[in-house]
Design a protein around this motif. Structure first.
Motif, PDB file in Angstrom:
ATOM      1  N   VAL A 259      -4.355 -23.761 101.539  1.00  0.00           N
ATOM      2  CA  VAL A 259      -4.972 -24.021 100.243  1.00  0.00           C
ATOM      3  C   VAL A 259      -3.886 -24.086  99.178  1.00  0.00           C
ATOM      4  N   LEU A 260      -4.182 -24.811  98.101  1.00  0.00           N
ATOM      5  CA  LEU A 260      -3.249 -24.946  96.985  1.00  0.00           C
ATOM      6  C   LEU A 260      -4.022 -24.778  95.682  1.00  0.00           C
ATOM      7  N   TYR A 261      -3.515 -23.911  94.814  1.00  0.00           N
ATOM      8  CA  TYR A 261      -4.137 -23.685  93.511  1.00  0.00           C
ATOM      9  C   TYR A 261      -3.185 -24.146  92.411  1.00  0.00           C
ATOM     10  N   ASP A 262      -3.651 -25.018  91.534  1.00  0.00           N
ATOM     11  CA  ASP A 262      -2.795 -25.583  90.486  1.00  0.00           C
ATOM     12  C   ASP A 262      -3.083 -24.998  89.102  1.00  0.00           C
ATOM     13  N   LEU A 297       7.102 -34.108  96.049  1.00  0.00           N
ATOM     14  CA  LEU A 297       8.080 -35.067  95.508  1.00  0.00           C
ATOM     15  C   LEU A 297       7.594 -36.505  95.651  1.00  0.00           C
ATOM     16  N   THR A 298       6.902 -36.793  96.735  1.00  0.00           N
ATOM     17  CA  THR A 298       6.470 -38.164  97.031  1.00  0.00           C
ATOM     18  C   THR A 298       5.195 -38.539  96.295  1.00  0.00           C
ATOM     19  N   TRP A 299       4.273 -37.579  96.199  1.00  0.00           N
ATOM     20  CA  TRP A 299       2.987 -37.816  95.516  1.00  0.00           C
ATOM     21  C   TRP A 299       2.788 -36.762  94.424  1.00  0.00           C
ATOM     22  N   PRO A 300       3.576 -36.822  93.340  1.00  0.00           N
ATOM     23  CA  PRO A 300       3.551 -35.754  92.330  1.00  0.00           C
ATOM     24  C   PRO A 300       2.205 -35.533  91.663  1.00  0.00           C
ATOM     25  N   GLU A 301       1.334 -36.522  91.678  1.00  0.00           N
ATOM     26  CA  GLU A 301       0.015 -36.372  91.042  1.00  0.00           C
ATOM     27  C   GLU A 301      -1.100 -36.164  92.060  1.00  0.00           C
ATOM     28  N   LEU A 307      -0.731 -31.283 100.205  1.00  0.00           N
ATOM     29  CA  LEU A 307      -1.218 -30.172 101.024  1.00  0.00           C
ATOM     30  C   LEU A 307      -1.587 -30.640 102.424  1.00  0.00           C
ATOM     31  N   ASN A 308      -2.299 -31.752 102.509  1.00  0.00           N
ATOM     32  CA  ASN A 308      -2.682 -32.292 103.815  1.00  0.00           C
ATOM     33  C   ASN A 308      -1.455 -32.608 104.667  1.00  0.00           C
ATOM     34  N   PHE A 309      -0.418 -33.160 104.011  1.00  0.00           N
ATOM     35  CA  PHE A 309       0.820 -33.505 104.729  1.00  0.00           C
ATOM     36  C   PHE A 309       1.485 -32.235 105.255  1.00  0.00           C
ATOM     37  N   ALA A 310       1.550 -31.196 104.410  1.00  0.00           N
ATOM     38  CA  ALA A 310       2.200 -29.943 104.806  1.00  0.00           C
ATOM     39  C   ALA A 310       1.507 -29.300 106.002  1.00  0.00           C
TER      40      ALA A 310
END
Length: 346
Positions: A259-262, A297-301, A307-310
């Motif tokens: 999960v990622l929280y911004d 870095l590749t998809w900053p927005e 997250l899916n890539f990681a």
């Protein structure tokens, strides 16, 4: 200008028992190299990002072999400094089913443990750099390593370089008279992107998760929202908090997500992978961090895509022997987009 990432920490000689042998059974060890920050650098180099690994190595043939190994994977080693007497070692016994893996460290008095302030020219190291990564392993090694890690973070902050950290709590490493809770907060205060799990948050930052159970293979992603909010409240510089979600069914079978929280929204990875026949889980978190840095870095927005890539990248790492995640962007994207068939490519 292209992306340029610097990672800083210890790399070790890894001596692993063959297959699933116990230490008491083994008559030989398989030698490779690895360490949290070096593993991240290798991942990024595989993805085509210019990555630079900074450490201190002794002047001997084992250290030269280590540097050659890093270069083989495309990692820049120009800023490695030399001195001290030895390269750290870790021994690995790979677990199976209900028997967990074991790691024994032999890294006292390693070259990097005796590093001192001003040994590294951070002005040179950070030329043209836009990302710096460190982990909680480095300040655990020694007072000197902790001091230099803080020196690097402050230098990166002065230059507007994005700083990321994997909290990586290792209780066996904190042996020089200070605890993680005493040392880490000052370093984390200079960090923009924080990765950790529920144990890291509690042991390192004193943030206790609520309603989290990682035993029995079940992990509730929503339970991490309170942890993320607490971390951001304590560390206002922090822009994103990321948590890997590992459910340990047994040593060979883990569920894997993140999960990622911004600060506004909690993103959940689109996939939870069932990794049913783990080849090597060491370096799993580092492969996640490498994938995450590449994604941000590749998809900053597009935090969801990063997250899916990681998560997909680190899922693949569990199929690869050694510390390094030796996969390509194309392989990760293929899994990320739903192709988990493992069919022969020909």
């Amino acid at each position: 200008m292209g992306n340029k990432v610097v990672t800083f920490g210890e790399i070790m000689l890894r001596l692993a028992t063959p297959g699933y042998e116990r230490f008491s059974q083994a008559s030989e060890f398989k030698a490779t190299f690895g360490g949290g920050e070096a593993n991240v650098a290798v991942s990024l180099a595989n993805y085509g990002i210019e990555s630079n690994f900074v450490t201190r190595l002794p002047e001997n043939d084992i250290a030269r072999a280590c540097e050659m190994d890093l270069k083989k994977y495309g990692v820049n080693t120009d800023h490695i400094i030399y001195g001290g007497d030895r390269l750290g070692i870790y021994f690995l016994e790979t677990g199976a089913v209900s028997r967990g893996s074991k790691v024994v460290y032999d890294r006292a008095h390693s070259a990097i443990s005796e590093i001192e302030l001003e040994m590294i020219d951070w002005d040179k190291v950070f030329e043209g750099v836009n990302w710096f990564h460190w982990t909680g392993i480095t300040p655990a090694i020694s007072q000197g390593a902790s001091d230099v890690c803080l020196e690097a973070i402050k230098a990166a902050n002065e230059r507007g370089i994005t700083v990321s950290c994997d909290l990586n709590y290792r209780k066996n490493l904190w042996q020089y008279g200070k605890s993680a809770a005493e040392v880490m907060p000052e370093l984390v205060a200079g960090t923009d992107i924080i990765l950790g799990n529920e144990e890291d948050a509690e042991k390192v930052l004193g943030v206790k998760p609520e309603g989290v159970d990682v035993t029995g293979g079940h992990v509730d992603a929503d339970a991490y929202l309170s942890v993320s909010k607490q971390i951001m409240a304590q560390y206002p510089r922090c822009k994103k908090v990321i948590t890997t979600l590992r459910g340990s069914i047994n040593a060979n079978h883990n569920s894997w997500s993140g999960v990622l929280y911004d600060g506004k929204e909690l993103f959940k990875a689109n996939n939870t992978y069932q990794i049913t026949d783990i080849v090597d889980r060491v370096g799993g978190g580092d492969s996640f961090m490498g994938g995450l840095i590449y994604g941000l870095l590749t998809w900053p927005e597009k935090d969801q895509q990063a997250l899916n890539f990681a998560v997909a990248a680190s899922c693949l790492k569990h199929t690869i022997y050694g510390d390094y995640n030796q996969v390509t962007v194309e392989e990760v994207v293929k899994l990320m987009n739903g192709d988990a068939s493992g069919r022969v490519a020909r």
